[in-house]
Scaffold this active site. Sequence first.
Site, PDB file in Angstrom:
ATOM      1  N   VAL A  89      15.126 -21.746 -10.028  1.00 28.32           N
ATOM      2  CA  VAL A  89      14.280 -20.626  -9.612  1.00 28.32           C
ATOM      3  C   VAL A  89      13.283 -20.353 -10.728  1.00 28.32           C
ATOM      4  O   VAL A  89      13.650 -20.218 -11.893  1.00 28.32           O
ATOM      5  CB  VAL A  89      15.122 -19.365  -9.328  1.00 28.32           C
ATOM      6  CG1 VAL A  89      14.228 -18.234  -8.841  1.00 28.32           C
ATOM      7  CG2 VAL A  89      16.202 -19.668  -8.295  1.00 28.32           C
ATOM      8  N   GLY A 103      22.413 -22.339  -6.469  1.00 26.95           N
ATOM      9  CA  GLY A 103      23.305 -23.360  -5.968  1.00 26.95           C
ATOM     10  C   GLY A 103      22.569 -24.621  -5.534  1.00 26.95           C
ATOM     11  O   GLY A 103      23.107 -25.714  -5.591  1.00 26.95           O
ATOM     12  N   LEU A 146      13.796 -18.839 -14.147  1.00 28.67           N
ATOM     13  CA  LEU A 146      14.526 -17.572 -14.028  1.00 28.67           C
ATOM     14  C   LEU A 146      16.029 -17.811 -13.939  1.00 28.67           C
ATOM     15  O   LEU A 146      16.822 -16.981 -14.341  1.00 28.67           O
ATOM     16  CB  LEU A 146      14.071 -16.815 -12.781  1.00 28.67           C
ATOM     17  CG  LEU A 146      12.670 -16.196 -12.816  1.00 28.67           C
ATOM     18  CD1 LEU A 146      12.308 -15.655 -11.439  1.00 28.67           C
ATOM     19  CD2 LEU A 146      12.601 -15.084 -13.846  1.00 28.67           C
ATOM     20  N   ASP A 154      28.471 -15.847   2.244  1.00 29.93           N
ATOM     21  CA  ASP A 154      28.440 -16.081   0.807  1.00 29.93           C
ATOM     22  C   ASP A 154      28.160 -14.776   0.079  1.00 29.93           C
ATOM     23  O   ASP A 154      27.249 -14.673  -0.722  1.00 29.93           O
ATOM     24  CB  ASP A 154      27.394 -17.142   0.459  1.00 29.93           C
ATOM     25  CG  ASP A 154      27.685 -17.795  -0.890  1.00 29.93           C
ATOM     26  OD1 ASP A 154      28.806 -17.576  -1.426  1.00 29.93           O
ATOM     27  OD2 ASP A 154      26.821 -18.503  -1.399  1.00 29.93           O
TER      28      ASP A 154
END
Length: 866
Positions: A595, A591, A587, A684
């Site tokens: 995925v 970081g 996908l 973040d």
Amino acid sequence: MGRYLHGVLCAFVFTFALLHNVQAQDEKGFITLDCGLLPDGSPYVDSSTGLTFTSDASFVESGKNGRVDKDSVRIVEKALVTLRYFPDGERNCYNLKVTQGTNYLIRAFFLYGNYDGFNTNPNFDLFLGPNKWTTVDLDATAGVKYEEIIHMSRLSSLQICLVKTGTTTPMISTLELRPLRSDIYISSTGSSLKLLSRSYANSSSRILRYPDDVYDRWWLPLVDTKWNVVTTTLSVNTSNGYDPPQGAMTSAATYVNDNGRLDIPWSLEDSTARFHIYLHFAEIQTLLANETREFNVLLNGKVFNGPYSPKKLKIDTMITKPESTLRCERGICLLQLVKTTKSTLPPLINAMETFTVVEFPQSETNQDEVIAIKKIQSAYGLSRISWQGDPCVPKKFLWAGLNCNNTDSSTPPTITSLNLSSSGLTDIIMPAILHLTNLQELDLSNNNLTGAVPGFLADMKSLLVINLSGNNLSGQLPQKLLEKKGLKLNTEGNPKLLCTEGSCENKSRESGHPKKSIVVPVVASVASLFVVATALVLFFVLKRKKSSKTKESGRTPRSSEPPIITKKKKFTYEEVTEMTNNFERILGKGGFGMVYHGYVNGKEPVAVKVVSQASNHGHKQFKAEVDLLLRVHHKNLVSLVGYCEKGNDLALVYEYMANGDLKEILSGLEYLHKGCRPPIVHRDVKTANILLNEHFQAKLADFGLSRSFSNEGESHVSTVVAGTLGYLDPDYYNTNWLTEKSDVYSFGVVLLEIITNLPVIDQSRETPYIAEWVGLMVTKGDIRNITDPSLNGDYHSDSVWRFVELAMTCVNASSASRPTMSQVVVELIQCLTFENSRGGTSRDLDSKSSRQVSMTFGTDVNPTAR
Ligand SMILES: *[C@@H]1O[C@H](CO)[C@@H](O)[C@H](O)[C@H]1NC(C)=O
Ligand SMILES: *[C@@H]1O[C@H](CO)[C@@H](O)[C@H](O)[C@H]1NC(C)=O
Ligand SMILES: *[C@@H]1O[C@H](CO)[C@@H](O)[C@H](O)[C@H]1NC(C)=O
Ligand SMILES: *[C@@H]1O[C@H](CO)[C@@H](O)[C@H](O)[C@H]1NC(C)=O
Ligand SMILES: *[C@@H]1O[C@H](CO)[C@@H](O)[C@H](O)[C@H]1NC(C)=O
Ligand SMILES: *[C@@H]1O[C@H](CO)[C@@H](O)[C@H](O)[C@H]1NC(C)=O
Ligand SMILES: *[C@@H]1O[C@H](CO)[C@@H](O)[C@H](O)[C@H]1NC(C)=O
Ligand SMILES: *[C@@H]1O[C@H](CO)[C@@H](O)[C@H](O)[C@H]1NC(C)=O
Ligand SMILES: *[C@@H]1O[C@H](CO)[C@@H](O)[C@H](O)[C@H]1NC(C)=O
């Protein structure tokens, strides 16, 4: 003896011949209940005993009042006219206050009297707390019986329960408790003495009880035609602790058969039962100088005591020791008084009592917890038929909604789970819950609880799950609760629950649409932000994509869409391999790793984030993320479905966000950011971390860098700088002081990114950083240049100005000058409400996007456009 007992009982009930004169005596500690008596006839004084009878209504929560059939029985004692019967539930209990550690004589009387017209004598069990006392078989006793037990309560409350065992309905006529001296009628630990008989030798038909007997024991006259009963008019000193009534000691049985023996046989139903015996003697005849009375006392042929001579007009009581293991072979018991050779007179006995030992092995539930759960029960007015008697034991009668730890019967069970979900609870979360110290799960969801979430929940060491969702709680969510390790906390659907200064969500409910609202620890205000982010996405992004958007998309009310329901769990590596079909479909790349797409249970789509082994941050970040996500549930947070940890292989399984991340929607690039606020500083916030599901509901993801403030007083944390360039608060970067305002900054950047659809950092611009560049455009008054050209100017410039102004205050270089997250939320809502309610130029487009927005706001903001 059974024959006598039964005969005398009938005499008692039907011909009633008590001849006491009523004396004023201290009946302190007596509990005397006339069961089924209507409260308006209560209390009354019984004329024959002077005892005050009260209605049982306040000692039992269930059952119905009955009245014996006048044509079936003739009754002279008022207390036996009414009765209570229990047609509902298996176990129904009386709850009585007693003195802990005191021996009580407990007596219950049952007279069926065809009260229900069925002419069927019932059969049921009696329990004392968690232990069985006896079976009440009224059919075997022609519909009338009493049961008595001498029991020391380990607790300050006593539960006397009637348990349905067949098809007939349990019933009871009277219930009496009499405190006794603690040094008489002692049985071994964990056992009680169930009365078999208590009799005195006399040919009268008189039952001796209170006030003749200070303890209100019932003494029945006992005779045998072969006996010779002697009496005296002198008084006997009966003060030896057992203190039987004078009337029981001033007459005695003597008998001489050919062997000079007096025999008293009786039978035991249960031949394995231990029995106890109490024999009361006093010499009531005047002995001449050349006369002696001496005998041995034999039980089942063995010498129990002797040689013995009764004392002149003074009581002597012979007892079995508490640890006695006397049993009767084949249930036949025999007491023999055998004259010794030197005795000139036959043996004599005045009164006797026999008991069987009933073992009570099961400990009652921890008393503090029982008191606490009762408080909770009464505070919430919970009337549940199963909430009677001991909460945990016997297991068969465990209270509905509870779970207990009951490893062995000799240690008190403890309550480990309390589930009062959907129980119509109102009022606050009761402090009594604190005393359920072994509680692991607390589910108070879907009630009408109000007030604050109490901080003591965080002090309950065993608690692992707290569900407070769907209530009306308000105030601030305690910080220490949010920070509690290993706690799963759900506070969703409490619209007034505050996270810090602001409201977690400022929402009103759409009429007829009771919907879930917010929650979550920490991230509550963050979450509200994301509701707003969703609106922004829909407002700006969907307008951009208007041509490709089909009508049917997202018409379903968003918040009624359940997230993945699968229980969070630990997966094995093999399961992860299987669910991703051997990591087939990528996908994206995060970081810290790749995925993958996958399915749980073959149907629920998930995203599996595999933390790369090489990453040295990986493990720490994984832990942080699991820790947070496992205790946070919110519709605007990506749900963690499960995780896998095997050596260096780390995988997080998330709910799949069909529409990728916000950044993808905006620009087709990689990641978005999130904005966060108070208790947890996300650190973040960026568009890549705001994911969208198929209903364009924004969810905050990637908590790896998040950081909880350790307590509410602390407003900053010194920490190593982390985050993503461009979104990073310059104040934080310069000082290492992390504050919630750092996330406000990042969110401001996200806002700017949404409005402009431009990269956060672009070296080709006049100024590379987006915040600086927008600032420059604003001073030029060039709004056209700022907004995304694909919006085609289809917006109100006032709204856009407000967005831009808000974004610019968020990215103020000085953190003190930035608004709080709650202020941001309030401002955004106003902007959006205004934008939605304005009449648009492009009718079709406008109505569509407005619909989208109001749909998104369904639970959270008053929809103003429809
Ligand atoms: C009865 O006996 C007890 C104990 O033996 C003694 O203390 C008490 O004084 C006696 N009572 C009478 C009235 O003699
Ligand atoms: C015992 O019997 C005697 C003689 O029958 C009688 O006078 C006495 O009242 C009786 N005692 C009781 C307590 O009934
Ligand atoms: C005891 O003494 C009396 C007379 O004082 C006498 O009548 C009786 O028979 C004596 N009894 C015995 C057993 O010796
Ligand atoms: C139940 O209680 C026992 C002893 O108090 C304890 O050792 C055990 O771990 C408990 N079990 C659970 C499931 O809490
Ligand atoms: C509480 O009970 C409800 C239904 O009665 C159930 O759905 C829920 O899962 C239970 N809560 C817990 C924590 O087991
Ligand atoms: C809360 O109270 C209101 C009004 O009393 C009632 O309509 C509603 O059903 C209650 N909600 C729950 C979850 O019990
Ligand atoms: C409340 O939440 C807990 C933990 O998340 C869950 O096990 C339970 O089923 C929930 N209760 C209801 C009624 O959904
Ligand atoms: C929540 O509590 C407020 C009062 O604090 C009350 O007015 C409101 O009706 C309650 N809502 C529900 C759903 O019970
Ligand atoms: C919540 O919204 C109402 C109007 O819907 C507004 O009057 C109120 O000030 C808002 N409160 C907060 C804390 O945002």
